[in-house]
Motif scaffolding. Structure first.
Motif, PDB file in Angstrom:
ATOM      1  N   ILE A  61       0.927  -1.182   0.119  1.00  0.00           N
ATOM      2  CA  ILE A  61       0.034   0.035   0.223  1.00  0.00           C
ATOM      3  C   ILE A  61       0.919   1.181   0.015  1.00  0.00           C
ATOM      4  O   ILE A  61       1.780   1.288   0.970  1.00  0.00           O
ATOM      5  N   GLU A  62       0.621   2.370  -0.764  1.00  0.00           N
ATOM      6  CA  GLU A  62       1.055   3.368  -0.923  1.00  0.00           C
ATOM      7  C   GLU A  62       0.109   4.383  -0.013  1.00  0.00           C
ATOM      8  O   GLU A  62      -0.932   4.622  -0.528  1.00  0.00           O
ATOM      9  N   LEU A  63       0.826   5.107   1.098  1.00  0.00           N
ATOM     10  CA  LEU A  63       0.067   6.212   1.776  1.00  0.00           C
ATOM     11  C   LEU A  63      -0.064   7.289   0.780  1.00  0.00           C
ATOM     12  O   LEU A  63       0.413   7.712   0.072  1.00  0.00           O
ATOM     13  N   THR A  64      -1.141   8.242   1.667  1.00  0.00           N
ATOM     14  CA  THR A  64      -1.277   9.620   0.744  1.00  0.00           C
ATOM     15  C   THR A  64      -0.374  10.314   1.311  1.00  0.00           C
ATOM     16  O   THR A  64       0.175  10.081   2.656  1.00  0.00           O
ATOM     17  N   VAL A  69      -4.220   0.571   8.731  1.00  0.00           N
ATOM     18  CA  VAL A  69      -3.590   0.044   7.866  1.00  0.00           C
ATOM     19  C   VAL A  69      -3.981   0.877   6.444  1.00  0.00           C
ATOM     20  O   VAL A  69      -5.292   1.469   6.317  1.00  0.00           O
ATOM     21  N   GLY A  70      -2.873   1.295   5.892  1.00  0.00           N
ATOM     22  CA  GLY A  70      -3.283   2.486   5.116  1.00  0.00           C
ATOM     23  C   GLY A  70      -3.775   3.792   5.268  1.00  0.00           C
ATOM     24  O   GLY A  70      -4.311   4.423   4.542  1.00  0.00           O
ATOM     25  N   SER A  76      -6.356   5.315  -1.391  1.00  0.00           N
ATOM     26  CA  SER A  76      -7.613   4.922  -2.191  1.00  0.00           C
ATOM     27  C   SER A  76      -7.141   3.790  -3.042  1.00  0.00           C
ATOM     28  O   SER A  76      -5.910   3.517  -3.405  1.00  0.00           O
ATOM     29  N   GLY A  77      -8.132   3.106  -3.595  1.00  0.00           N
ATOM     30  CA  GLY A  77      -7.745   2.013  -4.593  1.00  0.00           C
ATOM     31  C   GLY A  77      -7.145   0.931  -4.256  1.00  0.00           C
ATOM     32  O   GLY A  77      -6.799   0.089  -4.903  1.00  0.00           O
ATOM     33  N   PRO A 106     -12.690   2.267   5.603  1.00  0.00           N
ATOM     34  CA  PRO A 106     -13.198   3.554   5.135  1.00  0.00           C
ATOM     35  C   PRO A 106     -12.991   4.623   6.218  1.00  0.00           C
ATOM     36  O   PRO A 106     -12.901   4.295   7.257  1.00  0.00           O
ATOM     37  N   ASP A 107     -13.010   5.857   5.774  1.00  0.00           N
ATOM     38  CA  ASP A 107     -13.210   6.997   6.593  1.00  0.00           C
ATOM     39  C   ASP A 107     -14.367   6.901   7.419  1.00  0.00           C
ATOM     40  O   ASP A 107     -15.582   6.573   6.804  1.00  0.00           O
TER      41      ASP A 107
END
Lengths: 406, 175, 200
Positions: A101-104, A169-170, A299-300, A307-308
């Motif tokens: 996972i790539e973080l925002t 996570v993420g 996301s994605g 989810p938020d």
């Protein structure tokens, strides 16, 4: 179970004559928590020390195999309890590496700010309590004063002042608000003055300097062979910092220095910690002024991230998404593979070796605790020192029993 | 094991060449996952391999751990022994793994190669019962010496077998 | 006559029982022995430090020697290897003595329902006040000390008779979950049975 006398392997019977054995701990004020040392003394000189640990072994890694990736964050919190969020960040850093996972950017920045606040948290307590053990209670009060502000910052963001369980996570549990940003700014503005007070009380205190200089020396070779990392290794001249050498989170974006020293003694370790606090402040300042907007959850990625919270409460899709991500048969699936990921925690390299078995739990959640490796070097450092130096050396390597024993 | 994201950089090729030179005749299986290089080596040549890794520049043992593969999908071996190695100068990491099966759970100790292996090996013994021969001070690290089981094995229940409550009770009248 | 005495002595005389006077003294000069094993120990430090300042309530004289103390604060989880030490330290403390079990781990084992952690120190030593929370906030710990002071004031006797009366722990006997595992194992139960999930 009586406390048995440990046989030290390095000494044969002829050298043992005239020595006396002192049991230090497990309930001793300078052990901070629970560890035991069996010291071989010649008068007041420490000839040998054998640490005995496990007085706080609570089965963390076994719990890591039955709780899922999000649940286990509540347990890792309790590992290095003087900088709880550093553990969370390290754990989820490893999980995200396993899941790919790539973080925002916003999440990265917030985590970086917290990681650095935790560094301040940790170093303040480490220095404060060591000075307390060496006989000065004032610096301890000064250190805790600053720590209370950091507790408040944590509480504002997560709702809990101590064990925040803030990362997911993420993403993160909640997004931060504007007044949190103001709080951090206010803290950064006032911290340098407190730092100067603290420095004057500790690092320029003649008693402190005399009790820590040339005490507990660790050479560069010993540090490398023994697996020392973090401030302990950097104080021995190993200029290695994962924030620079294996950049994670948002560290690539910031301008900061690596603090190292050639001394290798207790004073050098404290000096490195003091200097690192200033660098942390620099990083927080850059991060808080450039805090990007945007979502906090990656996301994605499908079921990997929850989810938020606002989506969960306000839309049916969000609710379904949330249900699915917590239902055992519909959760994320970790790859059938293993990964080792480490972060630079305040104490050193905090790594996790995670094995995924296709489920939402870790098949094996191994922690690589910095304290364990540092404490195994303790007997090397203390040989030839005086009995009163034991507390100085213990304080300087900052052993956290829960992280040591897990 | 997947072969994606291989970080087949020049440094790795160099290490591979060095190891091929010192470890002639030993089969090494290379793989990579999430840009991490891993090598599987046979347990029969453990000490020789570890010495070769150190000679190839990996001067720090970052971590040593084991995994019980009892319930792992499609696993053929019982235990996996993992050495996480680091080259302090270049920052290169290597994960070296080997596999063990019951009843032969004895491997040579790595304390002569990296002194940091001392407590890590004792911890692995404590949790999994893997014996490291030639260790200078070999006994349990974390659990009481009289403890019988190896708690991180998959066939040991998380709540234990009642050991945690096997103590006398002190009441008010006695204290 | 009575007014004459009143005039001479004023408010300087009052009647009380010896028990109440002794309890008053004990309640307001507690010397805690911090048996700090884990996270709660840091909150204990925080309680004693500048912001929360435990000394406002007359129990800040932390002594790490059990012989000098009369209040044990068990702060943090106690595990197999540590419990004999805890019991030994408890026995070393002179009477009268009290015990505060601080935090979820000391009270019940908390989140650590594992092989190594004792599921509540009250199984093995007597406890007077339980403080919930993981870890409890400093305010909670201060409250618990105030409650303990109240308890000592209410029930204390000069020669600590109240401890003789209370031999068994109060409340119903708890069901021992480990017993269930032992029964299952005795009946030839296998752990790799898919029906048995040790967690859920």
């Amino acid at each position: 179970m009586p406390l048995e006398l440990l046989e030290s392997s390095d000494l044969d019977a002829s050298k043992r004559e005239g020595l006396w054995t002192l049991n230090f701990g497990p309930q001793h004020p300078a052990t901070h928590t629970t560890l035991r040392l069996v010291l071989q003394l010649d008068g007041e000189m420490v000839i040998d020390a054998e640490p005995d640990i496990g007085f706080l072994h609570s089965g963390f890694e076994k719990l890591g195999e039955v709780l899922d990736f999000n649940q286990y964050v509540t347990i890792v919190d309790r590992m290095n309890y003087i900088s709880p969020m550093a553990n969370e960040i390290a754990w989820h850093h490893a999980v995200e590496k396993l899941l790919g996972i790539e973080l925002t950017p916003r999440c990265k920045y917030i985590r970086t700010i917290f990681a650095e606040l935790m560094r301040l948290h940790d170093h303040l307590l480490c220095l404060g309590t060591c000075v307390l053990d060496l006989g000065g209670a004032t610096a301890f009060m000064y250190a805790f004063n600053e720590r209370e502000y950091i507790y408040e910052i944590c509480e504002r963001a997560s709702g809990q002042r101590f064990h925040t369980s803030y990362t997911r996570v993420g993403g993160l549990l909640y997004d931060v608000t504007d007044d949190w940003v103001e709080m951090v700014r206010a803290f950064i503005r006032k911290f340098p003055k407190a730092y100067r007070d603290f420095e004057g009380l500790v690092m320029k205190n003649r008693i402190f300097v005399e009790r820590t200089r040339d005490v507990g020396v660790l050479s560069r070779e010993e540090a490398i062979a023994g697996g020392a990392t973090g401030p302990v290794a950097r104080a021995s001249g190993v200029a290695r910092d994962l924030r620079r050498d294996e950049p994670y989170l948002a560290y690539e974006d910031f301008d900061f220095d690596i603090c190292a020293s050639q001394g290798g003694d207790c004073y050098a370790r404290f000096q490195v910690r003091m200097m690192e606090m200033l660098e942390s402040v620099k990083i927080i300042q850059q991060a808080i002024e450039n805090l990007p907007a945007g979502p906090i959850f990656a996301s994605g990625t499908g079921k990997e991230t929850i989810p938020d919270k606002r989506e969960v409460y306000r839309s049916i899709e969000g609710l379904i998404h949330h249900f699915e991500s917590v239902m055992p048969n519909r959760q994320m699936q970790a790859p059938l593979d293993s990964v080792y990921a480490a972060t630079e925690s305040p104490n050193g390299e905090l790594g996790y070796y995670i094995v995924g078995d296709g489920s939402f739990r870790a098949y094996r959640a191994r922690t690589r605790p910095p304290s364990l490796l540092h404490f195994s070097l303790f007997s090397k450092m203390i040989r030839g020192c005086m009995l009163s130096d034991v507390v100085a050396v213990l304080g300087s390597i900052n052993i956290i029993a829960a992280e040591l024993d897990r | 094991m997947s072969n994606e994201n291989s970080s087949s950089s020049g440094a790795l090729a160099e290490v591979k060449a060095k190891l091929a030179e010192t470890l002639g005749g030993v089969t090494l299986a290379w793989s990579a996952f999430r840009e991490q290089d891993r090598v599987d080596f046979p347990a029969s040549e453990l000490l020789r391999c570890l010495n070769a890794f150190k000679a190839a520049g990996f001067d720090q043992l970052t971590d040593l751990t084991a995994v019980d593969l009892l319930e792992f999908p499609k696993a053929t071996d019982r235990f996996e022994l993992v050495y996480v190695l680091l080259n302090v100068e270049s920052g290169q990491r290597l994960i070296a793994r080997t596999y063990l099966n019951e009843p032969d759970l004895t491997v040579p100790s790595a304390t002569s190669v990296w002194s940091g292996a001392d407590w890590l090996e004792r911890e692995v013994y404590d949790m999994y019962g893997i014996v490291f021969e030639g260790h200078p001070n070999f006994k349990r690290l974390l659990l009481p010496q009289e403890f019988q089981s190896f708690p991180l094995r998959k066939d040991y229940p998380i709540k234990g077998r009642g050991e945690r409550h096997n103590f006398p009770v002190i009441t008010r009248a006695e204290s | 006559m009575a007014t004459q005495i009143n005039k001479q002595l004023g408010d300087n005389v009052f009647l009380t029982t010896l028990d109440a006077a002794a309890s008053w003294g004990r309640a307001n000069s507690l010397w805690p022995m911090p048996f700090a094993t884990a996270c709660c120990g840091i909150e204990l430090m925080s309680t004693a430090a500048s912001k929360h300042d435990l000394s406002r309530f007359g129990s800040e004289v932390m002594r790490f020697s059990p012989r000098q103390c009369d209040l044990m604060i068990v702060a943090g989880r106690v595990v197999m290897k540590m419990l004999p030490v805890l019991q030994r330290i408890w026995l070393q403390m002179p009477e009268p003595k009290w015990c505060i079990s601080m935090g979820a781990c000391a009270c019940t084992g908390g989140v650590f329902d594992t092989y190594a952690v004792v599921q509540g120190v009250d199984r093995f030593i007597p406890v007077d006040v339980y403080v919930p929370g993981c870890p409890p906030r400093p305010e909670q710990l201060i409250r618990s000390i105030l409650d303990l002071q109240e308890k000592i004031q209410k029930g204390g006797t000069v020669n600590a008779r109240e401890f003789k009366l209370r031999i068994l722990p109060e409340g119903p006997n708890r069901f021992d979950e480990d017993e269930l595992i032992r029964i299952r194992e005795r009946n030839g139960f296998k752990l790799d049975d898919p029906k048995y999930d040790p967690v859920h």
